[in-house]
Design a protein around this motif. Structure first.
Motif, mmCIF file in Angstrom:
data_model
loop_
_atom_site.group_PDB
_atom_site.id
_atom_site.type_symbol
_atom_site.label_atom_id
_atom_site.label_comp_id
_atom_site.label_asym_id
_atom_site.label_seq_id
_atom_site.Cartn_x
_atom_site.Cartn_y
_atom_site.Cartn_z
ATOM 1 N N VAL A 253 0.763 -1.168 -0.063
ATOM 2 C CA VAL A 253 -0.139 -0.020 0.111
ATOM 3 C C VAL A 253 0.936 1.321 -0.076
ATOM 4 N N GLU A 254 0.329 2.359 -0.312
ATOM 5 C CA GLU A 254 1.138 3.781 -0.662
ATOM 6 C C GLU A 254 1.833 4.098 0.428
ATOM 7 N N LYS A 255 1.302 3.841 1.732
ATOM 8 C CA LYS A 255 2.019 4.631 2.951
ATOM 9 C C LYS A 255 3.184 3.894 3.314
ATOM 10 N N MET A 256 3.397 2.765 2.623
ATOM 11 C CA MET A 256 4.675 1.847 2.860
ATOM 12 C C MET A 256 5.636 1.821 1.764
ATOM 13 N N GLN A 257 5.066 2.537 0.634
ATOM 14 C CA GLN A 257 6.113 2.865 -0.377
ATOM 15 C C GLN A 257 7.203 3.518 -0.082
ATOM 16 N N PRO A 258 7.385 4.816 0.465
ATOM 17 C CA PRO A 258 8.576 5.400 0.563
ATOM 18 C C PRO A 258 9.867 4.603 1.126
ATOM 19 N N LEU A 259 9.599 3.664 1.885
ATOM 20 C CA LEU A 259 10.713 2.968 2.025
ATOM 21 C C LEU A 259 11.131 1.954 0.915
ATOM 22 N N THR A 260 10.397 1.737 0.107
ATOM 23 C CA THR A 260 10.269 0.648 -1.170
ATOM 24 C C THR A 260 11.387 1.543 -2.150
ATOM 25 N N ALA A 261 10.794 2.669 -2.312
ATOM 26 C CA ALA A 261 11.476 3.839 -3.002
ATOM 27 C C ALA A 261 12.836 4.048 -2.690
ATOM 28 N N HIS A 262 13.182 4.359 -1.416
ATOM 29 C CA HIS A 262 14.565 4.765 -0.954
ATOM 30 C C HIS A 262 15.444 3.486 -1.310
ATOM 31 N N TRP A 263 14.970 2.319 -1.025
ATOM 32 C CA TRP A 263 15.922 1.337 -1.337
ATOM 33 C C TRP A 263 16.059 0.911 -2.896
ATOM 34 N N LYS A 264 15.145 1.311 -3.812
ATOM 35 C CA LYS A 264 15.334 1.154 -5.023
ATOM 36 C C LYS A 264 16.409 2.274 -5.505
ATOM 37 N N LYS A 265 16.199 3.414 -4.967
ATOM 38 C CA LYS A 265 17.172 4.636 -5.301
ATOM 39 C C LYS A 265 18.725 4.045 -4.579
ATOM 40 N N VAL A 266 18.664 3.312 -3.666
ATOM 41 C CA VAL A 266 19.823 2.864 -3.181
ATOM 42 C C VAL A 266 20.576 1.839 -4.245
ATOM 43 N N LEU A 267 19.640 0.911 -4.659
ATOM 44 C CA LEU A 267 20.397 -0.018 -5.802
ATOM 45 C C LEU A 267 20.772 0.589 -7.099
ATOM 46 N N MET A 268 19.881 1.533 -7.608
ATOM 47 C CA MET A 268 20.085 2.063 -8.666
ATOM 48 C C MET A 268 21.497 2.981 -8.515
ATOM 49 N N GLY A 269 21.576 3.587 -7.406
ATOM 50 C CA GLY A 269 22.846 4.517 -7.289
ATOM 51 C C GLY A 269 24.147 3.538 -7.223
ATOM 52 N N ARG A 270 23.964 2.080 -6.388
ATOM 53 C CA ARG A 270 25.200 1.360 -6.338
ATOM 54 C C ARG A 270 25.305 0.794 -7.710
ATOM 55 N N ALA A 271 24.426 0.456 -8.398
ATOM 56 C CA ALA A 271 24.512 -0.036 -9.936
ATOM 57 C C ALA A 271 25.227 1.051 -10.547
ATOM 58 N N LEU A 272 25.151 2.409 -10.589
ATOM 59 C CA LEU A 272 25.833 3.330 -11.612
ATOM 60 C C LEU A 272 27.134 3.508 -10.929
ATOM 61 N N GLN A 273 27.301 3.573 -9.463
ATOM 62 C CA GLN A 273 28.815 3.814 -8.810
ATOM 63 C C GLN A 273 29.477 2.416 -9.481
ATOM 64 N N LEU A 274 28.874 1.133 -9.380
ATOM 65 C CA LEU A 274 29.764 0.081 -9.946
ATOM 66 C C LEU A 274 29.815 0.154 -11.561
ATOM 67 N N ARG A 275 28.889 0.636 -12.195
ATOM 68 C CA ARG A 275 29.043 0.810 -13.567
ATOM 69 C C ARG A 275 30.266 1.855 -14.054
ATOM 70 N N ASP A 276 30.335 3.073 -13.321
ATOM 71 C CA ASP A 276 31.370 3.905 -13.392
ATOM 72 C C ASP A 276 32.761 3.733 -13.172
#
Length: 494
Positions: A253-276
């Motif tokens: 449910v939407e009230k719990m999605q901020p935690l999901t969004a935060h960790w998706k951003k963390v995973l995306m950031g780590r992927a780009l750090q690794l890529r670069d």
């Protein structure tokens, strides 16, 4: 499918797939990163500034939700515990409709059959998952809401690729039409949604228990969809560079999605750090070669000797040592000893020049799913892989010991970088390990058969990718495997 391909697949049933050589389970400190608050912030900040050629959410959503209602089907004529729990809590489900679920009625039939909601034949993506004060949301709708929170492109678009079965297209189009315009206004985005199908050419032949092609009543051979591994072809067609992969039923449910969004951003950031970081190493290796060869043509006299000398310098050896340590410590990749300095550098570059994936891993609390392991390939190199239970030889003491010592499982929470250091798309089919498929037991109209599944999308289909595992909170994993899972807090707004 031509006869030669059928014969090859039948032969695969006969000889099976080799067991994987498991070194150990991936654990914190050896294969799984556990990020502190500063490391999380650094990853999110990196995401906000890194150059990315488009982002996309890739959502596997094929097939009907029949497994979700297996227990309810079993109690459709004589109520079992699952049906009784469904009936006792029917008003708590988003799909509850007093005109459908009448007092004293058969809730199983009202839910599953055409006389009621017909949920037994519909795909999960279009089922009503969540109830809000002013709306009801399907799983697809929650992916749209979730996607706008972390997958916006610079131009305000949110791209989704949803893999479905062709017969379900009208249902998905209708479910999308119900919410798309409203959500675009509400969240200030534009959705680009593509519904794609698993290519029929990837279907595989079924066999009977004697490994002979399984014949239907009309005498024709039965072919079956080859599992989620076939979706590597659909992923290969995605043009965006940064892709998030998450199953259709893993929403909250939407009230719990901020935690999901935060960790998706963390995973995306780590992927780009690794890529670069990988791109930097590739550039440095190429610079050593370019500085020695003004015209890097392998046909010029003395080419091999020049390159051997170039990579034998102290500077080049220090770089190779650094890359080897990076691969070993960050990605659990070890490669066999090379015969010379040039061969060593080329082997390291080949290991670097691959698609990147960062996979969220959840502490093992008994949920179903594959897990993260370190495996050794036939050439002696090691790598991080996601394995299913069927790939693990439980009669092997090392493999069974690794399985017993596993601390995490795979919730299917991936971020992928699909372009190389020159900005060109990788051909993802070049990185599939064909020796990592599955043979499973199925049935057709009550008759037993054996089915051949291609290497799983996040298993053997990504075998030769550069892989990083990151621990994510269990609260980000909220699958709906059975209908009663919708009673869990993650799926209840109140």
């Amino acid at each position: 499918m031509d006869n030669k391909k059928i014969e090859a697949q039948v032969e695969r049933f006969r000889k099976g797939f080799p067991w994987l050589d498991i070194v150990a389970a991936a654990t914190p400190g050896r294969g799984i990163e556990v990020l502190g608050e500063k490391e999380q912030r650094d990853a999110v900040d990196y995401l906000s500034t890194a150059e990315v050629k488009g982002k996309c959410k890739f959502v596997p959503a094929s097939g009907a939700a029949s497994r979700m209602f297996k227990d309810i089907f079993a109690g459709i004529d004589e109520p079992n515990d699952a049906v009784r729990k469904l009936s006792d809590n029917i008003r708590r489900f988003a799909f509850y409709d007093p005109e459908v679920f009448v007092e004293g009625g058969n809730v199983a039939k009202e839910l599953l059959t055409k006389e009621g909601l017909d949920y037994g034949s519909k795909p999960k993506g279009v089922l009503k998952f969540h109830r809000y004060p002013s709306e009801l949301r399907t799983a697809l709708a929650e992916h749209l809401v979730e996607g706008q929170a972390y997958m916006r492109n610079a131009d305000g678009t949110v791209n989704l690729v949803v893999t479905i079965s062709p017969e379900h297209l009208p249902l998905f189009e209708s479910a999308l039409a119900e919410v798309k315009d409203e959500y675009e206004k509400r969240y200030g985005v534009r959705y680009n949604i593509s519904f794609v199908y698993q290519d029929k050419e990837t279907d595989t032949v079924a066999v009977d228990n004697d490994n002979r092609p399984f014949l239907k009543e009309d005498g024709t051979v039965l072919f079956r969809p080859a599992g989620h591994g076939a979706l590597i072809y659909n992923l290969n067609a995605v043009d965006d560079e940064l892709v998030s992969i998450k199953n259709i039923d893993n929403v909250c449910v939407e009230k719990m999605q901020p935690l999901t969004a935060h960790w998706k951003k963390v995973l995306m950031g780590r992927a780009l750090q690794l890529r670069d970081r990988i791109f930097g190493y590739i550039y440095a290796l190429d610079q050593i070669e370019a500085c020695q060869l003004h015209n890097p043509d392998p046909h010029i006299p003395g080419y091999n000797a020049i390159l051997e000398d170039a990579f034998a310098t102290d500077e080049a050896q220090e770089l190779c040592n650094e890359i080897e340590e990076f691969l070993r410590s960050e990605l659990c990749v070890e490669i066999p000893l090379a015969k010379g300095c040039r061969e060593r550098a080329e082997a390291l570059r080949a290991k670097l020049n691959r698609p990147v994936r960062v996979c969220g891993m959840v502490r093992n609390l008994g949920e179903p799913g594959g897990g993260p392991y370190i495996i050794r390939a036939a050439d002696g190199s090691t790598s991080l892989q996601i394995l299913e239970g069927a790939q693990i030889n439980r009669e092997d003491s090392i493999a069974s010991g690794a399985m017993a010592g596993a601390t995490h499982f795979n919730p299917v929470d991936l971020v992928c970088c699909l372009r190389d250091s020159e900005g060109k798309k990788f051909n993802l089919l070049d990185f599939v390990d064909e020796e990592t498929g599955f043979i499973s037991s199925k049935s057709y109209q009550g008759r037993e058969l054996k089915a051949l599944e291609l290497p799983g999308l996040w298993n053997g289909s990504m075998s030769d990718w550069n892989t990083l595992f990151v621990e994510v909170p269990v609260e980000t994993f909220n699958p709906v495997k059975v209908v009663l899972d919708l009673l869990r807090p993650a799926h209840q707004e109140a």
